[in-house]
Design a protein around this motif. Structure first.
Motif, PDB file in Angstrom:
ATOM      1  N   ASP A  50      -2.678  -7.348  -6.064  1.00 33.03           N
ATOM      2  CA  ASP A  50      -3.745  -7.057  -4.911  1.00 33.03           C
ATOM      3  C   ASP A  50      -4.134  -8.326  -4.228  1.00 33.03           C
ATOM      4  O   ASP A  50      -4.727  -8.130  -3.215  1.00 33.03           O
ATOM      5  CB  ASP A  50      -5.000  -6.669  -5.929  1.00 33.03           C
ATOM      6  CG  ASP A  50      -4.812  -5.042  -6.368  1.00 33.03           C
ATOM      7  OD1 ASP A  50      -4.189  -4.444  -6.147  1.00 33.03           O
ATOM      8  OD2 ASP A  50      -5.740  -4.804  -7.470  1.00 33.03           O
ATOM      9  N   SER A  51      -3.843  -9.508  -4.713  1.00 31.96           N
ATOM     10  CA  SER A  51      -4.336 -10.763  -4.234  1.00 31.96           C
ATOM     11  C   SER A  51      -3.087 -11.934  -4.554  1.00 31.96           C
ATOM     12  O   SER A  51      -2.433 -11.763  -5.464  1.00 31.96           O
ATOM     13  CB  SER A  51      -5.612 -11.259  -4.711  1.00 31.96           C
ATOM     14  OG  SER A  51      -5.701 -11.441  -5.894  1.00 31.96           O
ATOM     15  N   GLY A  57      -2.033  -7.143  -0.652  1.00 33.22           N
ATOM     16  CA  GLY A  57      -3.248  -7.321  -0.510  1.00 33.22           C
ATOM     17  C   GLY A  57      -3.362  -8.554   0.340  1.00 33.22           C
ATOM     18  O   GLY A  57      -4.284  -8.173   1.346  1.00 33.22           O
ATOM     19  N   SER A  79      -6.723  -0.069  -2.779  1.00 30.13           N
ATOM     20  CA  SER A  79      -5.860  -0.162  -3.706  1.00 30.13           C
ATOM     21  C   SER A  79      -4.622  -0.816  -3.314  1.00 30.13           C
ATOM     22  O   SER A  79      -3.446  -0.158  -3.061  1.00 30.13           O
ATOM     23  CB  SER A  79      -5.226   1.176  -4.669  1.00 30.13           C
ATOM     24  OG  SER A  79      -4.622   0.787  -5.632  1.00 30.13           O
ATOM     25  N   PRO A  80      -4.459  -2.050  -2.863  1.00 28.46           N
ATOM     26  CA  PRO A  80      -3.480  -2.682  -2.512  1.00 28.46           C
ATOM     27  C   PRO A  80      -1.910  -2.645  -3.338  1.00 28.46           C
ATOM     28  O   PRO A  80      -1.031  -2.291  -2.695  1.00 28.46           O
ATOM     29  CB  PRO A  80      -3.890  -4.239  -2.393  1.00 28.46           C
ATOM     30  CG  PRO A  80      -5.079  -4.297  -2.136  1.00 28.46           C
ATOM     31  CD  PRO A  80      -5.633  -3.028  -3.202  1.00 28.46           C
TER      32      PRO A  80
END
Length: 171
Positions: A50-51, A57, A79-80
């Protein structure tokens, strides 16, 4: 060897054979490329996060301001990692479908939709536009949407079986 292959049949037969096989290199290129792209994403743990650096993300957040359709980015950012998996599995399905000729037109349409989505989001701000590859991929899918995968494919075999079955029913 058939007419037009290996020197027999004259120039007309060679042109007809070349036309018949013209989409095969495109099919192989797009199929292999999309399979590779899907596998590359699935095996890159940083991408499917996600990151963080190299994550889907982070990529989505970095292109949000320059995307043609920021709403697509907003949707992906819900929801990456899920979006990353969806793209990766979509690329795999498209690549396998087009390479093996399994529902070739549907697979090509899927490839075009993935390319269109990426063009409208990730590569929209690329200048000049011809430096971005997603628009070129989108255009490359169009002949396969129109023509399908009629040679060396499951689609070809299924069509052959339907014709045979039809002759038995009506012949």
């Amino acid at each position: 060897m058939g007419p037009g292959i290996g020197g027999g049949g004259g120039p007309g037969a060679r042109r007809a054979a070349a036309a018949r096989y013209a989409l095969l290199p495109l099919r192989v290129f797009l199929g292999v490329t999309f399979i590779y792209a899907g596998l590359d994403k699935l095996t890159d743990s940083a991408f499917l996060s996600d990151s963080g650096q190299g994550s889907i993300g982070e990529l989505m957040r970095s292109v949000h301001g320059s995307a043609a359709v920021p709403a697509l980015i907003d949707l992906a950012l819900k929801s990456p990692a899920g979006f990353g998996y969806a793209i990766a599995f979509g690329e795999l399905a498209v690549g396998i479908g087009v390479l093996l000729g399994i529902l070739g037109r549907v697979a090509a349409l899927g490839g075009a939709l993935i390319s269109l989505t990426l063009w409208l989001t990730v590569s929209w701000a690329t200048e000049p536009y011809y430096y971005g590859n997603d628009l070129a991929y989108l255009m490359a899918w169009l002949p396969l949407i129109l023509a399908g995968t009629p040679l060396f494919s499951f689609d070809q075999e299924w069509a052959r079986r339907r014709r045979r079955r039809g002759r038995r029913l009506f012949g």
